[in-house]
Enzyme design. Structure first.
Site, PDB file in Angstrom:
ATOM      1  N   HIS A 187       8.076 -48.991   4.566  1.00  0.00           N
ATOM      2  CA  HIS A 187       9.123 -50.001   4.670  1.00  0.00           C
ATOM      3  C   HIS A 187       8.719 -51.382   4.194  1.00  0.00           C
ATOM      4  CE1 HIS A 187      12.837 -48.202   5.588  1.00  0.00           C
ATOM      5  NE2 HIS A 187      12.065 -47.180   5.922  1.00  0.00           N
ATOM      6  N   ARG A 294      20.886 -49.622   4.827  1.00  0.00           N
ATOM      7  CA  ARG A 294      20.065 -49.078   5.912  1.00  0.00           C
ATOM      8  C   ARG A 294      20.405 -49.852   7.187  1.00  0.00           C
ATOM      9  NH1 ARG A 294      15.991 -48.715   1.596  1.00  0.00           N
ATOM     10  NH2 ARG A 294      15.055 -46.649   1.647  1.00  0.00           N
ATOM     11  N   ARG A 330      24.855 -46.121   5.744  1.00  0.00           N
ATOM     12  CA  ARG A 330      24.189 -44.982   6.389  1.00  0.00           C
ATOM     13  C   ARG A 330      24.138 -45.221   7.889  1.00  0.00           C
ATOM     14  NH1 ARG A 330      18.076 -43.673   4.824  1.00  0.00           N
ATOM     15  NH2 ARG A 330      17.590 -45.491   6.107  1.00  0.00           N
ATOM     16  N   GLU A 429      17.696 -35.103   2.238  1.00  0.00           N
ATOM     17  CA  GLU A 429      16.299 -35.554   2.272  1.00  0.00           C
ATOM     18  C   GLU A 429      15.407 -34.561   3.008  1.00  0.00           C
ATOM     19  OE1 GLU A 429      16.096 -39.432   4.127  1.00  0.00           O
ATOM     20  OE2 GLU A 429      17.722 -38.966   5.494  1.00  0.00           O
ATOM     21  N   ASN A 452      12.584 -40.326  -0.940  1.00  0.00           N
ATOM     22  CA  ASN A 452      11.420 -40.815  -0.180  1.00  0.00           C
ATOM     23  C   ASN A 452      11.005 -39.770   0.852  1.00  0.00           C
ATOM     24  OD1 ASN A 452      12.010 -43.078  -1.597  1.00  0.00           O
ATOM     25  ND2 ASN A 452      12.782 -44.259   0.127  1.00  0.00           N
ATOM     26  N   ASP A 453      11.998 -39.250   1.553  1.00  0.00           N
ATOM     27  CA  ASP A 453      11.691 -38.214   2.540  1.00  0.00           C
ATOM     28  C   ASP A 453      11.659 -36.822   1.906  1.00  0.00           C
ATOM     29  OD1 ASP A 453      11.196 -39.482   5.019  1.00  0.00           O
ATOM     30  OD2 ASP A 453      13.302 -40.038   5.146  1.00  0.00           O
ATOM     31  N   ARG A 463       4.370 -39.859   3.625  1.00  0.00           N
ATOM     32  CA  ARG A 463       4.651 -40.923   2.664  1.00  0.00           C
ATOM     33  C   ARG A 463       3.884 -42.205   2.953  1.00  0.00           C
ATOM     34  NH1 ARG A 463      11.094 -42.125   3.976  1.00  0.00           N
ATOM     35  NH2 ARG A 463      10.798 -44.331   3.645  1.00  0.00           N
ATOM     36  N   CYS A 500      19.346 -42.253  -3.556  1.00  0.00           N
ATOM     37  CA  CYS A 500      19.045 -43.592  -3.055  1.00  0.00           C
ATOM     38  C   CYS A 500      17.574 -43.747  -2.676  1.00  0.00           C
ATOM     39  CB  CYS A 500      19.954 -43.942  -1.876  1.00  0.00           C
ATOM     40  SG  CYS A 500      19.824 -42.786  -0.516  1.00  0.00           S
TER      41      CYS A 500
HETATM   42  C1  PEP Z   1      14.893 -41.635   1.574  1.00  0.00           C
HETATM   43  O1  PEP Z   1      14.330 -40.938   2.416  1.00  0.00           O
HETATM   44  O2  PEP Z   1      14.807 -41.437   0.344  1.00  0.00           O
HETATM   45  C2  PEP Z   1      15.695 -42.793   1.995  1.00  0.00           C
HETATM   46  C3  PEP Z   1      16.409 -43.475   1.127  1.00  0.00           C
HETATM   47  O3  PEP Z   1      15.642 -43.140   3.307  1.00  0.00           O
HETATM   48  P1  PEP Z   1      14.484 -44.046   4.001  1.00  0.00           P
HETATM   49  O4  PEP Z   1      13.576 -44.520   2.904  1.00  0.00           O
HETATM   50  O5  PEP Z   1      15.186 -45.122   4.710  1.00  0.00           O
HETATM   51  O6  PEP Z   1      13.851 -43.037   4.905  1.00  0.00           O
HETATM   52 MG    MG Z   2      14.875 -41.139   4.505  1.00  0.00          MG
END
Ligand code: PEP
Ligand code: MG
Length: 572
Positions: A187, A294, A330, A429, A452-453, A463, A500
């Site tokens: 983050h 978010r 979201r 995800e 990302n997930d 990650r 995203c």
């Molecule tokens: C993701 O997981 O790609 C995502 C956009 O959500 P976050 O990064 O907030 O987990």
């Molecule tokens: Mg995510």
């Protein structure tokens, strides 16, 4: 020289501020002159008062009355005459030094509050600790980690920066981040990109390698960090910085142009935001919508859950500011690396695989319903699209949709207006959702792929873990196949499919995504114009041929090499 993960582009050059919660050592010393100690006490209280007033005013302009009230309450505690009276009497009667006397008095107060029956009063003990910690640090000249007031431009160096630290820090003074832990999708990295602040993360021991006041120069595009650089290196970095500023300016010619490939395939390039304040950056970079809001940041950096009214105001603000452009909001995705301390969840061995996002919302329906009601109420102010995170089964999706229906019925009964035309979608995800995306597609209006997930869960690669960050690879053929499958399954049911996760803004992958037929790309605002420039230079039918080949390949490095070679002629 050090090498970390390039987290947010740009050159960082300047003075370091190391953020560490230095431990307070309170010694019990005997004193000769009580008046000196009483002076120390009064001075520390006065400095703390001035700091808290500044923070309160800043909280008010940036976040509104609710957050400002927290600091107003802290000011009241600070000014409590009883605490001061008892401390002064301890100094004079026991001949105790001010820090020790104040500490003892505060400990007595905390004990009293902690043993009270009333939960609200018990929670005030934490406020007393907070305020007294500030007073003692001021008294003992021990630094306070308060990023909301910074007197000069700094590069923040920390183990990691929490979302709440990034939310409250003085953004006009922070010119870079360097952290020990984290990867491109942690983050702090995401926040750095959304704030357009250069950053390198996952440097392992940067907090031990520098001290506050050191000069560092770093490149947020390569991850290279130089500590106390030579004059020649500084000049070099300054030159690069200037070049980047010029490049950025040149990109401005893309503003107002369509996101369309050479052969006429139109896509949408939207931006990711964390708070309504991020809209300015989004509009500056000509985003065609918000592809991911978010909302968890509304729940962080505070002491109680946000009310329906507060959330409604935030969502309304974003919808109105985007002026009928699409806004994907979201629902709450806390857990994982996003903690909300006042919810006091149990410690988990694997928070990313634990009680988070939709799992939490379907369990704590009180929290979920408050948010859904706020979203429904705001829906009349723009082009809202509600999105559920972390769906891993059809049951979860249907339960979440059911909860939305319950909220609609409630509002109808209460005579409160909401739109009937907003779309409902979900993030893909979790691999199990990608695999049954043909089934899930029948129940939503859109998919947004959260790479990302998705990469983390598909490849079993944390990650946040720098040690295995080489395995966290969007070129992994398993990940690419899942992405293609989700796009195809969505299209078969007539859905639009977006992305995203950070991969959506990665110029190395964008051509493949165009080849797969992705409809919407949502990214950090800073990447939008660059992505649009790239997309305008591509031919979608050519990309499809390349993507078809990619999907047959078995090695991530072969895919990367093939893609790099195929696009080497494309300037970006
Ligand atoms: C993701 O997981 O790609 C995502 C956009 O959500 P976050 O990064 O907030 O987990
Ligand atoms: Mg995510």
């Amino acid at each position: 020289m050090k090498l970390g993960s390039a987290a947010s582009p740009g050159i960082g050059l300047g003075k370091v501020l190391v953020i560490k919660n230095e431990e307070l050592k309170i010694e019990n010393l005997s004193i000769d002159d009580a008046s000196v100690e009483i002076n120390k006490l009064e001075e520390a209280i006065e400095i703390s008062k001035q700091q808290l007033e500044l923070i309160r005013d800043k909280a008010f302009t940036e976040f509104g009355i609710d957050k400002a009230e927290i600091f107003e309450a802290h000011l009241m505690l600070l000014k409590d005459p009883e605490v001061k009276k008892r401390t002064v009497s301890k100094i004079t009667s026991d001949l105790s030094n001010a820090a020790s006397a104040y500490h003892q008095v505060i400990e007595e107060f905390i004990l009293i509050f902690e043993s009270m029956d009333n939960e609200y009063m018990r929670e005030r003990a934490a406020d007393i600790k907070d305020v007294s910690d500030r007073v003692l640090r001021n008294m003992l000249n021990v630094s306070i980690v308060d990023l909301s007031i910074l007197s000069e431009e700094v590069i923040l160096v920390a183990d990691d920066l929490t979302p709440s630290q990034t939310a409250t820090m003085d953004k006009s003074k922070v010119i870079g981040f360097l952290t020990d832990i984290g990867g491109r999708t942690s983050h702090s990295a995401i926040m750095a990109r959304s704030l357009e602040i250069p950053a390198v993360v996952g440097l392992k021991d940067i907090t031990k390698s520098v001290v506050s006041g050191d000069i560092v120069a770093f490149d947020g595009d390569t991850g290279v960090v130089t500590i106390n650089p030579s004059n020649e290196t500084i000049l070099n970095y300054e030159k690069q910085k200037e070049e980047q500023i010029q490049k950025k300016k040149a990109l401005e010619s893309i503003i107002g142009q369509a996101s369309v490939t050479r052969d006429g395939v139109k896509v949408e390039i939207a931006g990711n935001i964390g708070t309504p304040n991020d809209i300015a950056g989004l509009l500056k970079n000509d985003a065609e919508g918000v592809g991911l809001y978010r909302t968890e940041f509304i729940y962080m950096d505070r002491e109680t859950l946000p009310t329906e009214e507060e959330q409604y105001e935030s969502y309304k603000k974003v919808l109105e500011a985007m002026n009928s452009k699409p806004v994907v909001i979201r629902t709450l995705d806390i857990g994982g690396d996003k903690e909300v301390s006042y919810l006091k969840f149990e410690h988990e061995m694997n928070p990313f695989l634990g009680y988070r996002a939709i799992r939490l919302c379907l369990d704590r329906t009180d929290i979920f319903k408050t948010q859904l009601r706020a979203l429904l109420r705001a829906s009349v102010y723009g082009n809202l699209k509600i999105m559920f995170p972390m769906i891993s089964s059809l049951e979860e999706l249907l339960d979440a949709k059911e909860m939305l229906e319950v909220c609609k019925e409630e509002l109808t009964k209460e005579g409160i207006e909401y739109s009937n035309t907003f779309e409902v979608g979900m993030m893909i995800e979790v691999p199990s959702a990608a695999i049954i995306s043909d089934i899930l597609a029948k129940h939503v209006d859109f998919f947004s792929i959260g790479t990302n997930d998705l990469i983390q869960y598909t490849c079993a690669v944390d990650r946040m873990n720098q040690q295995i960050s080489n395995l966290y690879n969007p070129f992994n053929p398993g990940v690419l196949r899942l992405i293609k499958m989700v796009i195809d399954n969505g299209h078969k049911e007539g859905l639009w499919v977006g992305m995203c996760g950070e991969t959506a803004g990665d110029p190395r992958i964008i051509p493949i995504l165009i080849g797969f037929g992705l409809d919407e790309f949502s990214m950090s605002p800073i990447s939008i114009l660059k992505a649009r420039k790239l997309i305008r230079s591509l031919d979608a039918s050519e990309m499809k041929l390349i993507a078809d080949k990619v999907i047959q390949m078995g090695r991530a490095d072969d895919i990367e090499a093939y893609v790099t070679e195929s696009f080497s002629s494309i300037e970006n």
